[in-house]
Design a protein around this motif. Sequence first.
Motif, short mmCIF file in Angstrom:
data_model
loop_
_atom_site.label_atom_id
_atom_site.label_comp_id
_atom_site.label_asym_id
_atom_site.label_seq_id
_atom_site.Cartn_x
_atom_site.Cartn_y
_atom_site.Cartn_z
N LEU A 100 31.41 42.11 36.96
CA LEU A 100 31.83 43.38 36.36
C LEU A 100 30.64 44.33 36.16
CD1 LEU A 100 34.39 42.05 33.74
CD2 LEU A 100 34.87 43.22 35.89
N GLY A 101 30.87 45.59 36.47
CA GLY A 101 29.84 46.60 36.29
C GLY A 101 28.83 46.68 37.42
N THR A 102 29.06 45.91 38.47
CA THR A 102 28.16 45.92 39.62
C THR A 102 28.97 46.00 40.91
OG1 THR A 102 28.09 43.53 40.10
CG2 THR A 102 26.72 44.32 38.28
N THR A 103 28.27 46.04 42.01
CA THR A 103 28.94 45.99 43.31
C THR A 103 28.93 44.59 43.89
OG1 THR A 103 26.87 46.57 44.42
CG2 THR A 103 28.34 48.39 43.82
N GLU A 104 28.50 43.64 43.12
CA GLU A 104 28.41 42.26 43.59
C GLU A 104 29.80 41.63 43.63
OE1 GLU A 104 25.66 39.77 41.44
OE2 GLU A 104 26.77 37.97 42.00
N SER A 105 30.21 41.24 44.84
CA SER A 105 31.54 40.67 45.03
C SER A 105 31.48 39.62 46.13
CB SER A 105 32.53 41.77 45.41
OG SER A 105 33.81 41.24 45.66
N SER A 106 32.28 38.58 45.99
CA SER A 106 32.34 37.53 47.00
C SER A 106 33.78 37.18 47.30
CB SER A 106 31.61 36.26 46.51
OG SER A 106 30.24 36.50 46.28
N TRP A 107 33.99 36.70 48.52
CA TRP A 107 35.32 36.29 48.97
C TRP A 107 35.29 34.85 49.46
CZ3 TRP A 107 39.57 39.35 48.40
CH2 TRP A 107 39.35 40.71 48.16
N GLY A 108 36.39 34.16 49.25
CA GLY A 108 36.56 32.85 49.85
C GLY A 108 37.03 32.98 51.29
N GLN A 109 37.20 31.84 51.92
CA GLN A 109 37.56 31.84 53.33
C GLN A 109 39.06 32.01 53.54
OE1 GLN A 109 37.07 29.16 51.55
NE2 GLN A 109 38.72 27.72 52.08
N GLY A 110 39.83 31.86 52.48
CA GLY A 110 41.27 32.04 52.56
C GLY A 110 42.02 30.73 52.74
#
Length: 117
Positions: A100-110
Amino acid sequence: QVQLVESGGGLVQAGGSLRLSCVASGSIFNNNRMGWYRQAPGKRRELVAHSTSAGHTNYTDSVKGRFTISRDNAKNTVYLQMNSLTHQDTAVYYCNYWRLGTTESSWGQGTQVTVSS
C-alpha cells in the motif's frame, strides 16, 4: 520482491465449491493488500476480491454472498472460498500482492478454475 504461489484450482460442477490459497514469500511489508483477480478467455482481468492487512475487504458484485476472502497474516497466506460456483466463474485466478502507498505489486502464476454446467 514478493513471490506468490497459488493452489486449489480445478474442475468442479456448477453449484460446487473450491478453495484457493496463495502463499507469499520474500520482502513482505505489513501494510499491504492481497487479493484475487480472474481472467476468462477473451476477457480482461478483473478484480474478484481483496483484503488489506488491516482487515478491510472488497468484492466484485458478481461474487458477493458466494465468495469469501480471508487471510492468515502469520502465514502470509490469502484464501478465497468459492461457493455456489457457476459456469461464469470459469477463469484463470491470479493472486496479487500490493504494498500500500507504493507501486510495488506482484502477481502469481495463476490457477485454472473450470466450472462445468
